[in-house]
Design a protein around this motif. Sequence first.
Motif, PDB file in Angstrom:
ATOM      1  N   PHE A  60       0.843  -1.194   0.000  1.00 41.56           N
ATOM      2  CA  PHE A  60       0.000   0.000   0.000  1.00 41.56           C
ATOM      3  C   PHE A  60       0.880   1.246   0.000  1.00 41.56           C
ATOM      4  O   PHE A  60       1.835   1.336   0.772  1.00 41.56           O
ATOM      5  N   THR A  61       0.544   2.205  -0.835  1.00 42.33           N
ATOM      6  CA  THR A  61       1.140   3.537  -0.805  1.00 42.33           C
ATOM      7  C   THR A  61      -0.034   4.507  -0.757  1.00 42.33           C
ATOM      8  O   THR A  61      -0.796   4.625  -1.719  1.00 42.33           O
ATOM      9  N   ILE A  62      -0.170   5.182   0.367  1.00 46.73           N
ATOM     10  CA  ILE A  62      -1.293   6.094   0.567  1.00 46.73           C
ATOM     11  C   ILE A  62      -0.730   7.507   0.709  1.00 46.73           C
ATOM     12  O   ILE A  62       0.108   7.765   1.566  1.00 46.73           O
ATOM     13  N   LYS A  63      -1.191   8.422  -0.160  1.00 45.18           N
ATOM     14  CA  LYS A  63      -0.724   9.806  -0.143  1.00 45.18           C
ATOM     15  C   LYS A  63      -1.921  10.734  -0.235  1.00 45.18           C
ATOM     16  O   LYS A  63      -2.914  10.419  -0.878  1.00 45.18           O
ATOM     17  N   GLY A  64      -1.792  11.892   0.416  1.00 46.79           N
ATOM     18  CA  GLY A  64      -2.838  12.897   0.346  1.00 46.79           C
ATOM     19  C   GLY A  64      -2.858  13.749   1.593  1.00 46.79           C
ATOM     20  O   GLY A  64      -1.838  13.876   2.281  1.00 46.79           O
ATOM     21  N   THR A  65      -4.009  14.322   1.873  1.00 45.38           N
ATOM     22  CA  THR A  65      -4.161  15.161   3.064  1.00 45.38           C
ATOM     23  C   THR A  65      -5.383  14.721   3.852  1.00 45.38           C
ATOM     24  O   THR A  65      -6.373  14.246   3.288  1.00 45.38           O
ATOM     25  N   ILE A  66      -5.284  14.879   5.172  1.00 50.83           N
ATOM     26  CA  ILE A  66      -6.418  14.642   6.061  1.00 50.83           C
ATOM     27  C   ILE A  66      -6.658  15.920   6.848  1.00 50.83           C
ATOM     28  O   ILE A  66      -5.735  16.711   7.060  1.00 50.83           O
ATOM     29  N   THR A  67      -7.887  16.131   7.262  1.00 56.54           N
ATOM     30  CA  THR A  67      -8.231  17.314   8.046  1.00 56.54           C
ATOM     31  C   THR A  67      -8.200  16.940   9.521  1.00 56.54           C
ATOM     32  O   THR A  67      -8.895  16.011   9.945  1.00 56.54           O
ATOM     33  N   LEU A  68      -7.375  17.662  10.271  1.00 58.19           N
ATOM     34  CA  LEU A  68      -7.244  17.445  11.700  1.00 58.19           C
ATOM     35  C   LEU A  68      -7.671  18.703  12.441  1.00 58.19           C
ATOM     36  O   LEU A  68      -7.733  19.784  11.859  1.00 58.19           O
ATOM     37  N   THR A  69      -7.935  18.572  13.733  1.00 57.76           N
ATOM     38  CA  THR A  69      -8.260  19.710  14.575  1.00 57.76           C
ATOM     39  C   THR A  69      -7.109  19.936  15.542  1.00 57.76           C
ATOM     40  O   THR A  69      -6.689  19.006  16.233  1.00 57.76           O
ATOM     41  N   CYS A  70      -6.618  21.160  15.573  1.00 50.99           N
ATOM     42  CA  CYS A  70      -5.495  21.499  16.442  1.00 50.99           C
ATOM     43  C   CYS A  70      -5.915  21.372  17.901  1.00 50.99           C
ATOM     44  O   CYS A  70      -6.970  21.876  18.307  1.00 50.99           O
ATOM     45  N   ASP A  71      -5.110  20.694  18.711  1.00 52.45           N
ATOM     46  CA  ASP A  71      -5.418  20.522  20.134  1.00 52.45           C
ATOM     47  C   ASP A  71      -5.186  21.790  20.941  1.00 52.45           C
ATOM     48  O   ASP A  71      -5.644  21.891  22.076  1.00 52.45           O
ATOM     49  N   VAL A  72      -4.495  22.772  20.367  1.00 54.20           N
ATOM     50  CA  VAL A  72      -4.211  24.018  21.089  1.00 54.20           C
ATOM     51  C   VAL A  72      -5.250  25.078  20.770  1.00 54.20           C
ATOM     52  O   VAL A  72      -5.893  25.625  21.671  1.00 54.20           O
ATOM     53  N   CYS A  73      -5.453  25.379  19.477  1.00 56.89           N
ATOM     54  CA  CYS A  73      -6.343  26.491  19.111  1.00 56.89           C
ATOM     55  C   CYS A  73      -7.677  26.049  18.516  1.00 56.89           C
ATOM     56  O   CYS A  73      -8.500  26.878  18.157  1.00 56.89           O
ATOM     57  N   LEU A  74      -7.904  24.744  18.383  1.00 55.54           N
ATOM     58  CA  LEU A  74      -9.152  24.158  17.874  1.00 55.54           C
ATOM     59  C   LEU A  74      -9.458  24.518  16.427  1.00 55.54           C
ATOM     60  O   LEU A  74     -10.581  24.390  15.977  1.00 55.54           O
ATOM     61  N   GLN A  75      -8.456  24.943  15.679  1.00 59.00           N
ATOM     62  CA  GLN A  75      -8.615  25.269  14.268  1.00 59.00           C
ATOM     63  C   GLN A  75      -8.444  24.008  13.439  1.00 59.00           C
ATOM     64  O   GLN A  75      -7.560  23.203  13.701  1.00 59.00           O
ATOM     65  N   GLU A  76      -9.305  23.826  12.427  1.00 58.76           N
ATOM     66  CA  GLU A  76      -9.149  22.701  11.518  1.00 58.76           C
ATOM     67  C   GLU A  76      -8.088  23.046  10.483  1.00 58.76           C
ATOM     68  O   GLU A  76      -8.018  24.184  10.015  1.00 58.76           O
ATOM     69  N   PHE A  77      -7.251  22.059  10.143  1.00 60.01           N
ATOM     70  CA  PHE A  77      -6.202  22.290   9.160  1.00 60.01           C
ATOM     71  C   PHE A  77      -5.939  21.007   8.392  1.00 60.01           C
ATOM     72  O   PHE A  77      -6.237  19.916   8.854  1.00 60.01           O
ATOM     73  N   ASP A  78      -5.402  21.160   7.192  1.00 58.39           N
ATOM     74  CA  ASP A  78      -5.049  20.011   6.362  1.00 58.39           C
ATOM     75  C   ASP A  78      -3.631  19.579   6.680  1.00 58.39           C
ATOM     76  O   ASP A  78      -2.709  20.400   6.692  1.00 58.39           O
ATOM     77  N   SER A  79      -3.463  18.306   6.940  1.00 57.94           N
ATOM     78  CA  SER A  79      -2.163  17.742   7.261  1.00 57.94           C
ATOM     79  C   SER A  79      -1.777  16.744   6.169  1.00 57.94           C
ATOM     80  O   SER A  79      -2.559  15.856   5.841  1.00 57.94           O
ATOM     81  N   PRO A  80      -0.570  16.876   5.607  1.00 59.28           N
ATOM     82  CA  PRO A  80      -0.154  15.905   4.591  1.00 59.28           C
ATOM     83  C   PRO A  80       0.097  14.537   5.212  1.00 59.28           C
ATOM     84  O   PRO A  80       0.488  14.430   6.374  1.00 59.28           O
ATOM     85  N   LEU A  81      -0.158  13.510   4.440  1.00 58.60           N
ATOM     86  CA  LEU A  81      -0.014  12.143   4.941  1.00 58.60           C
ATOM     87  C   LEU A  81       0.601  11.275   3.850  1.00 58.60           C
ATOM     88  O   LEU A  81       0.190  11.347   2.692  1.00 58.60           O
ATOM     89  N   GLU A  82       1.582  10.474   4.226  1.00 58.59           N
ATOM     90  CA  GLU A  82       2.177   9.521   3.301  1.00 58.59           C
ATOM     91  C   GLU A  82       2.464   8.241   4.073  1.00 58.59           C
ATOM     92  O   GLU A  82       3.172   8.257   5.074  1.00 58.59           O
ATOM     93  N   ILE A  83       1.891   7.136   3.608  1.00 51.84           N
ATOM     94  CA  ILE A  83       1.980   5.861   4.318  1.00 51.84           C
ATOM     95  C   ILE A  83       2.469   4.785   3.353  1.00 51.84           C
ATOM     96  O   ILE A  83       1.998   4.701   2.215  1.00 51.84           O
TER      97      ILE A  83
END
Length: 178
Positions: A60-83
Amino acid sequence: MKYLKKYKIPFSGLTTGKHNFEFEIENSFFDCFEQSLVKKGKLNALVELQKQENMLIVNFTIKGTITLTCDVCLQEFDSPLEIQERVLVKFVNESWDENSEEIMVLSKNDYELDISNLLYEYINVSVPMYTRCSEQGVDLVCDPAMLEKLTEPTAEEDQEEEEKTDPRWAALKNIKNN
């Protein structure tokens, strides 16, 4: 779930050798899993299946972005991901009790491989325990307005300061010291 049917690979009709498959992973994929840490994302999974006589090797090669929520400021942001992951699929006649992370067991009668749970697991395991936009995001910083609110004293803290200056409490503290 009908949506997850497209994440099945029918291997019974394939010839011995390598075969490539491509899967799109979007928000509707994560909606199928209630307990998912990831609710939004846009990923591409390249799956290389090598069929042999009595087993399958799946990379498996998984690439892209996931949306996470910051634990400090609670802002949603896109995080790059490669597995990068690999799983071996063995075929057996009888039941198999020894399971491991890298070996899957299927019956000799099975004709397709469902990879939806594997994709879900690989993506959710890669989510960091502590998310922060400045660490997992690209060129992001925490929301300054929220950080300012976090450093402001709350009403409870103001009340505690008033209680500290109350002379009646100071007199009672002297009793405790006797």
